[in-house]
Design an enzyme around this catalytic site. Sequence first.
Site, short mmCIF file in Angstrom:
data_model
loop_
_atom_site.label_atom_id
_atom_site.label_comp_id
_atom_site.label_asym_id
_atom_site.label_seq_id
_atom_site.Cartn_x
_atom_site.Cartn_y
_atom_site.Cartn_z
CG HIS A 1 -30.06 1.05 21.02
ND1 HIS A 1 -29.63 -0.20 20.62
CD2 HIS A 1 -31.26 1.23 20.41
CE1 HIS A 1 -30.49 -0.73 19.78
NE2 HIS A 1 -31.50 0.11 19.65
CB ILE B 1 -32.81 6.42 27.22
CG1 ILE B 1 -34.09 7.04 26.65
CG2 ILE B 1 -31.66 6.59 26.24
CD1 ILE B 1 -33.96 8.53 26.41
CG ASP C 1 -35.74 -0.14 25.56
OD1 ASP C 1 -35.11 0.84 25.98
OD2 ASP C 1 -36.98 -0.17 25.48
CG ASN D 1 -36.49 -3.76 19.49
OD1 ASN D 1 -36.70 -2.61 19.84
ND2 ASN D 1 -35.74 -4.05 18.45
CG ASP E 1 -38.00 -0.18 17.27
OD1 ASP E 1 -37.35 -0.52 18.27
OD2 ASP E 1 -37.47 0.33 16.26
#
Length: 296
Positions: free
Chosen positions: A56, A58, A110, A165, A210
């Site tokens: 997911h 990185i 994240d 997020n 996002d």
Amino acid sequence: MTATSLRELGLKYPGIQCFAPNEPGKIFMMDLNEQNPQVQALSISGDFDKASFNPHGINTFIDKDHTVYLYVVNHPHMKSTVEIFKFEEQQRSLVHVKTIKHELLESLNDIVVLGPEQFYATRDHYFTSSFLSLLEIIMGFKWTHILFYSPREVKVVAKGFRSANGITISLDKKYIYAADVSDKTIHVMKIHGNWDLTQLKAIQLDTLVDNLTVDPDTGDILAGCHPNAMKLLIYNPEDPPGSEVLRIQNVLSEKPRIITEYANSGSVLQGSSVAFVHKRKLLIGTVFHKALYCVF
């Protein structure tokens, strides 16, 4: 390494389209210093279950000896861990170093690395079951948060998000920028000596935000966005979700300037989730579609 982009592929996220549901995730590299950069999948070695790899968020960390480490939010079997890899530049490969697990590291999205085994991470859902997570979104509960992790301490440092997020850090390392995708906002927070975060402002947008990156030359925020949530959640190949990349300038000012760097109805790129810029080169990643490389 300053112009090398490392991106993940293969995320299987509940409720989101996936074109390769049976394929394990991969990490790809693209060196934007090259005149005609090519995408290359990095091989992974070490004591690591590659079959359940579901990457997911990185982020990279460069140690004092210039060793590059890649920190990856992983969802093996829909759980959450943080995997640490050592990047071998000559071999263009990753060596697995460590898996980090903790009871607070649930539903991770994240990550931004602060030091060796030290990072902030976002939790995008309070509940871990798909049904309750959907209910959480519908009801608009602001129950998600940002965590700080180190070997000595793990704690919640900011809370009150509908769905925390993407997260990144300012060039001077003084501020954290975090996206609340459901609330269409980017939160600007000050970092304190004990790693707690204090919110300074929230930048309201008209699109679902996002993932975030920072332009290494200007300090501007680049945001991968979703202009239509329903098209992302209910996938229709005849009417696919569009893509949008925004640049936010003068982040700390009273009136930040918002510029559209890229926009497409979905005919070229579907479901943009992140953008990385180096000089006059732009790389846009997506949730489940392809990546787009632009020169401008």
